[in-house]
Design an enzyme around this catalytic site. Sequence first.
Site, PDB file in Angstrom:
ATOM      1  N   ASN A 172       1.058  -0.737   0.516  1.00 19.92           N
ATOM      2  CA  ASN A 172      -0.204   0.123   0.202  1.00 19.92           C
ATOM      3  C   ASN A 172       0.617   1.158  -0.462  1.00 19.92           C
ATOM      4  O   ASN A 172       1.831   1.189   0.501  1.00 19.92           O
ATOM      5  CB  ASN A 172      -0.898  -0.075   1.296  1.00 19.92           C
ATOM      6  CG  ASN A 172      -1.990  -1.052   0.800  1.00 19.92           C
ATOM      7  OD1 ASN A 172      -3.061  -1.260   0.096  1.00 19.92           O
ATOM      8  ND2 ASN A 172      -2.309  -2.034   1.846  1.00 19.92           N
TER       9      ASN A 172
ATOM     10  N   CYS B 198      -5.567  -6.548  -3.192  1.00 22.69           N
ATOM     11  CA  CYS B 198      -5.959  -7.186  -2.408  1.00 22.69           C
ATOM     12  C   CYS B 198      -6.993  -7.747  -1.049  1.00 22.69           C
ATOM     13  O   CYS B 198      -7.947  -8.510  -2.414  1.00 22.69           O
ATOM     14  CB  CYS B 198      -6.394  -5.374  -2.082  1.00 22.69           C
ATOM     15  SG  CYS B 198      -7.519  -4.557  -0.489  1.00 22.69           S
ATOM     16  N   HIS B 199      -6.886  -7.577  -0.146  1.00 21.70           N
ATOM     17  CA  HIS B 199      -8.262  -8.823   0.168  1.00 21.70           C
ATOM     18  C   HIS B 199      -9.374  -8.124   0.116  1.00 21.70           C
ATOM     19  O   HIS B 199     -10.445  -9.216   1.129  1.00 21.70           O
ATOM     20  CB  HIS B 199      -7.494  -9.615   1.317  1.00 21.70           C
ATOM     21  CG  HIS B 199      -6.720  -9.569   2.101  1.00 21.70           C
ATOM     22  ND1 HIS B 199      -5.783  -9.344   2.544  1.00 21.70           N
ATOM     23  CD2 HIS B 199      -7.831  -8.322   3.200  1.00 21.70           C
ATOM     24  CE1 HIS B 199      -5.282  -8.697   3.751  1.00 21.70           C
ATOM     25  NE2 HIS B 199      -7.001  -7.650   3.917  1.00 21.70           N
TER      26      HIS B 199
ATOM     27  N   HIS C 164      -9.712   0.099  -1.921  1.00 19.30           N
ATOM     28  CA  HIS C 164     -10.625   0.444  -0.555  1.00 19.30           C
ATOM     29  C   HIS C 164     -11.432   1.296  -0.962  1.00 19.30           C
ATOM     30  O   HIS C 164     -12.119   2.003   0.651  1.00 19.30           O
ATOM     31  CB  HIS C 164      -9.993   0.919   0.481  1.00 19.30           C
ATOM     32  CG  HIS C 164      -8.330   0.199   0.725  1.00 19.30           C
ATOM     33  ND1 HIS C 164      -7.555   0.579   1.630  1.00 19.30           N
ATOM     34  CD2 HIS C 164      -8.326  -1.071   0.369  1.00 19.30           C
ATOM     35  CE1 HIS C 164      -6.919  -0.317   1.613  1.00 19.30           C
ATOM     36  NE2 HIS C 164      -6.819  -1.655   1.643  1.00 19.30           N
TER      37      HIS C 164
ATOM     38  N   ARG D 256     -20.284   7.160  18.060  1.00 19.26           N
ATOM     39  CA  ARG D 256     -21.291   6.721  17.917  1.00 19.26           C
ATOM     40  C   ARG D 256     -20.940   5.608  16.945  1.00 19.26           C
ATOM     41  O   ARG D 256     -21.545   4.178  16.779  1.00 19.26           O
ATOM     42  CB  ARG D 256     -21.595   7.655  17.630  1.00 19.26           C
ATOM     43  CG  ARG D 256     -22.772   7.839  15.980  1.00 19.26           C
ATOM     44  CD  ARG D 256     -23.612   9.068  15.590  1.00 19.26           C
ATOM     45  NE  ARG D 256     -24.136   8.767  14.852  1.00 19.26           N
ATOM     46  CZ  ARG D 256     -24.989   8.845  13.657  1.00 19.26           C
ATOM     47  NH1 ARG D 256     -24.464  10.486  13.961  1.00 19.26           N
ATOM     48  NH2 ARG D 256     -25.947   9.301  13.179  1.00 19.26           N
TER      49      ARG D 256
END
Length: 462
Positions: free
Chosen positions: A143, A164-165, A194, A269
Site C-alpha cells: 500500500n 488486496c483482500h 479500498h 457513535r
Amino acid sequence: FIGAGSTVFAKNLLGDILSFPELATATISLHDIDPERLRTTEIVARRIANTLGAHPVIEATLDRRQALAGADYAIGMFQVAGYEPGTVVDFEIPKRYGLRQTIADTLGVGGIMRALRTIPVLLEMCRDMEDVCPDVTFLNYVNPMAMLTWAVNRASSIKTVGLCHSVQGTAEQLAGDIGVPIEDINYVCAGINHMAFYLRFERRLPNGEVEDLYPRLRQVIAEGRVPDWNRVRYEMLQRLGYFVTESSEHFSEYVPWFIKRDRPDLLERFNIPLDEYIRRCEVQIAGWEATRETVLNPDVPVDHALLRERLLAAGASEWDVKYVSETTVNFDAITASHEYGSYIIHSLETGIPRVIYGNVINRGLIDNLPQGCCVEVPCLVDKNGVQPTRVGALPPHLAALMQTNINVQGLTVEAALTGKREHIYHAAMLDPHTAAELDLDQIWHLVDDLIEAHGDWLPAYR
C-alpha cells in the site's frame, strides 16, 4: 518474494502456492534487506513445505537482482522505512496539528507520504525486473495500492496487478451478517482500491430466480444487528445505497464526515479506533517476540500464557490473541488464505480460468472515472494473462465520491514522478479528511514537517 521478511504474510502466501500440486516443485526465491528476518522466513518456508509434503527449491538472498533473475512472478510485500520510524512518523507529526488517523496507509497525509517514500524504491525494483526478468508478472500487495499501481504503469513496462483482500474478505463478512453461505453468493464489485462498491450482491434460488441480497443487508440495520466494528460502512449503505469494500476504520479516514477533533461523539457513535494501525503493529510485534523461538525451533513449545500476556499488554483484543496464535505459530495444518496471488499464478500456469479482483489501469473499464487512473475491477485470469472486465458507468454518486480520492492519488503520483514539491501540497489540500480538519497554512506547514522528518527516505523535491 520481495520483502520476504514480512514473515506472517509470506507464510500465508507460501502455504497457498505450495498447496497446488502443479506449483509444489517451484523455485521460491526469498529476498529481504534484513538478514535476520530473511533467515526466519527461510526456516518458515521449509517448515511449510515439509508440512505440505511439497518439494520446492527454496533460495534466500539479500541481493535483489539475484532473487529476480529469470523470475516468472514477483510478489511485493515490503514497507519502506518500516513500522518504526516510517509509520510512526506518519501518525505522530499530523497529531501535532490535531489531525488524527486510523490506518494511514492508503489516503490522507499518511498515505501520501507512504507513497512518496515507496514509489522511488518500487521503480528501482521495476528497473531491475526490466533488466533480469522482463516478462515477469508483478503481483503487488504493498500500500497505497492505487498510487503504486498507477505509478508503475506510468513509469515502467513491467506487467503488474495490485492485489488486496477487501473485496472477497468483505463478501465473506456480509455473508455471515445475513446468514447466507458465501459459496451461494454472486457479486459484481467495482471502483477503486479500498473504495469499491458491490453493484450486485445476490444469489440464485433453487427455482432459478435471482434474489437480490441487499434487502437482507438493510434488515441487519433494521434489526439492530450491525456489528460494532462495522458501523461506518452500514451507515454508508444507508446514505449511498451500496456497500463499500474496505473496513470501517479504513473508510472513515477517506471521507470528511467521521473523524473530527471537536466531535468525540462521532468517534463513539461509529466506534472509530484512532491510531489503529499503530495498535495492530504493536500487537503483531508483541506476538512475534513471544513466539519467535517456537517459529525457529519446532521443539520449543509455545508459552501460551506469555503470548496472551504480551498481546494483551500491547492492546490486543481476544480476537487478536486467537488470530496471532493461529497465523504465527500453527504449522501443523496449513489452511488456505483468501489472497488472490496463488490463484493467479496457478491459472497463468495451468490455464484454469478464474475471476479475481485486481487493481489495474482504467483503459475503458469504468466510463465515469478518469482514463489512466487505477481502478479495481473483476479480472479473468487464464493462459492469456490477467484480463480486466469492462464495467461501464458506475452510479454517479459513487463515481463522484471516488473522484475525491483519485484527485489525491493522481497528484501524489505526479509529485513522485516529476519531483515537483508543489504537487505534494496540492494532494494534501485536496485530501477529504485533511481539508475537513486543517486550514491551508496548517496543511502546508504539516507537509513541510513531514518532508523534513522523512529526510533521506525521499528524493529531493524542487
